[in-house]
Structure formats: structure tokens, C-alpha cells
Design a protein around this motif. Structure first.
Motif, short mmCIF file in Angstrom:
data_model
loop_
_atom_site.label_atom_id
_atom_site.label_comp_id
_atom_site.label_asym_id
_atom_site.label_seq_id
_atom_site.Cartn_x
_atom_site.Cartn_y
_atom_site.Cartn_z
N PRO A 89 0.84 -1.20 0.00
CA PRO A 89 0.00 0.00 0.00
C PRO A 89 0.88 1.26 0.00
CG PRO A 89 0.01 -1.02 2.18
CD PRO A 89 0.80 -1.92 1.27
N PRO A 90 0.28 2.45 -0.12
CA PRO A 90 1.08 3.67 -0.20
C PRO A 90 2.08 3.78 0.96
CG PRO A 90 -1.19 4.17 -0.68
CD PRO A 90 -1.16 2.73 -0.23
N ILE A 91 3.31 4.11 0.60
CA ILE A 91 4.43 4.15 1.53
C ILE A 91 4.43 5.45 2.32
CG2 ILE A 91 6.93 4.58 1.43
CD1 ILE A 91 7.06 2.26 -0.61
N SER A 92 4.76 5.37 3.61
CA SER A 92 4.90 6.59 4.42
C SER A 92 6.03 6.38 5.41
CB SER A 92 3.58 6.91 5.14
OG SER A 92 3.16 5.82 5.92
N PHE B 135 7.97 1.47 4.24
CA PHE B 135 7.57 1.73 5.63
C PHE B 135 6.12 2.19 5.60
CE2 PHE B 135 12.16 2.84 5.96
CZ PHE B 135 12.51 2.06 7.04
N TRP B 136 5.37 1.81 6.62
CA TRP B 136 3.99 2.26 6.73
C TRP B 136 3.75 2.75 8.15
CZ3 TRP B 136 5.49 -2.33 4.43
CH2 TRP B 136 5.36 -2.37 3.05
N GLY B 150 0.57 8.19 2.60
CA GLY B 150 1.37 9.27 2.05
C GLY B 150 2.13 10.02 3.13
N ASN B 151 2.85 11.06 2.72
CA ASN B 151 3.76 11.79 3.59
C ASN B 151 3.28 13.22 3.84
OD1 ASN B 151 6.14 9.95 3.98
ND2 ASN B 151 5.97 9.91 1.76
#
Lengths: 94, 154
Positions: A89-92, B135-136, B150-151
Motif C-alpha cells: 500500500p502507499p508508503i509513508s 515503511f507504513w 502518504g507523507n
């Protein structure tokens, strides 16, 4: 023809939505060019009931990335026996 | 080029990590050492915020990673930045697991022969980590956990 097995891994929100994080999956003998996208639909990982991820059969949700053997890969790359496939899933990070 | 990548399951002190990294310079003082030409260093420390993305007090931040791929991917990203900017050395240390507000999440340190490549390389490596390393983050406010997609803006 021997059974072709791949390991499928899910992370973060995707893992929790599916209710599992790792599974061994047999690739269909009649589909030698099975891809991550194909497997995504076969395993019913899409959020079709809610229509939330906007993906149509033949594609992945645009926010999703695929890793094969722990490196980013094209979702259309044919899978090989023994591959470790991950849907990310989208990385953060950072 | 010298590169080190480490993930921490427990709290880590980025200044202690940086001091350990700097000791390499004292151990290898030869003019050919990668350290010898690194007259400029840029460092970045990122910490857990006290407020969630929604502005609520944050109890904890959980960081999930992909063991094996995360380390390998950081090494690939760092090697590319090292080569692109001609850097002498790079260090990336990253926290995983459940972290508390104020605790260190990420340390990036790079060395180069001039300030330009050092600062640009440090920023580029940090941005690469944020967007291309698996990384999540999940924010915990009380008993509620919410995955971030998202960031934060640069």
C-alpha cells in the motif's frame, strides 16, 4: 507438471483488510504467464464491494505497488515458481 | 564510498549513532580513506510528532516495514544517491515498531567534499526514503489506529 507455488505477502492496511499477511498460492497450470495483477483479482484482494479503489479487472489500484523477491517490479511481470510477491500500500516512511 | 543502514526495533539515540559513525574517521586517517575527502557533512534527524495528521494528540506512532526488502531497498536508494552526488559516505538509521512522540524515527548523515552535494544528497536520500522505502505509519490516538497514506508536505 509440478505445482508452481508462490508466496504472497500483504502489509499494513492491506493486510488488515484482507485478514491475512502471508499465504502460499498455487499458480494455475493453464495460465503460464500469471502476473501480480492477475493474482490480485484471483485472490479477491480488491475492495470491489465498496468500489473504493477504483480498479478494474486487468489493472491494480493506482496507489498500490508490487514487489517480487523483495524488489519493486512491474505488476504485469509473469510470476515464477518460488517467487515472493508482495502488494505494497502507499508508503509513508522517514 | 561507505554506507551503513540500520533498523531499530527499540528507541535509539541519533546523537549516539552519529558519534559511533564519526569514530570511523578517527580509525582510518589515511588520505585515501573515504572520510578524508568528506570535509562537508549534512545530518537530518526526524522525530515522532506530538499531533496526528488530524491535529489530535498522538499517543504513539507505529511503523511497519518489510523485513529484508526495507533494508535492501534503503541500500539501493542510498547507493544511487551516493553515486549521483559523488558522496563519500552515508548513514541511514530508521526506527520500526511502536514509537512515542519525540522519539527519533530517522537519522540520515552524508559526507561529501563540498556543502552543496552534502546538503542536496542528504535531502534527496531522505525524500527517497519517504517515498520509495517500504515503511507504513499508523497513528494511534487512544485506542484508535489509523494508517497514513502518504507523507507530510516537504
Amino acid at each position: 507438471m509440478p505445482t508452481r507455488l508462490v508466496t504472497v505477502r500483504l502489509f499494513a492496511a492491506l493486510r488488515e483488510r484482507a485478514g491475512w499477511g502471508e499465504r502460499r498460492v498455487a499458480l494455475p497450470a493453464d495460465q503460464p504467464r500469471m502476473s501480480a495483477t492477475d493474482l490480485w483479482w484471483q485472490l479477491e484482494l480488491g475492495d470491489r464491494a465498496a468500489g473504493a479503489d477504483g480498479a478494474q479487472p486487468g489493472s491494480l489500484p493506482s496507489s498500490l505497488r508490487v514487489a517480487i523477491n523483495q524488489a519493486f517490479a512491474s505488476p504485469d511481470q509473469p510470476l515464477q515458481a518460488g517467487d515472493e510477491l508482495a502488494f505494497l500500500p502507499p508508503i509513508s516512511g522517514g | 564510498m561507505v554506507l551503513r543502514v540500520a533498523l531499530h526495533l527499540e528507541p535509539f539515540d541519533p546523537l549516539v549513532a552519529l558519534a559511533a559513525w564519526q569514530r570511523h574517521r578517527e580509525q582510518d586517517v589515511s588520505p585515501q580513506a573515504p572520510w578524508a575527502r568528506a570535509a562537508a557533512e549534512a545530518h537530518f534527524i526526524g522525530r515522532v510528532r506530538s499531533l496526528s495528521a488530524n491535529g489530535e494528540p498522538l499517543a504513539a506512532l507505529e511503523l511497519e516495514h518489510y523485513p529484508g526488502m526495507t533494508e535492501a531497498q534503503i541500500e539501493r536508494l542510498a547507493a544511487a544517491v551516493l553515486a549521483r552526488h559523488g558522496l563519500a559516505h552515508a548513514l541511514v538509521e530508521h526506527r520500526v515498531g511502536r514509537a512515542l512522540p519525540g522519539e527519533a524515527l530517522v537519522l540520515v548523515a552524508v559526507g561529501a567534499d563540498r556543502r552543496g552535494p552534502a546538503q542536496r544528497g542528504c535531502q534527496e536520500l531522505l525524500e527517497a526514503l519517504k517515498h520509495d522505502a517500504p515503511f507504513w505509519k499508523r497513528e494511534w490516538c487512544g485506542a484508535d489506529g489509523r494508517w497514513l497514506e502518504g507523507n507530510t508536505p516537504l
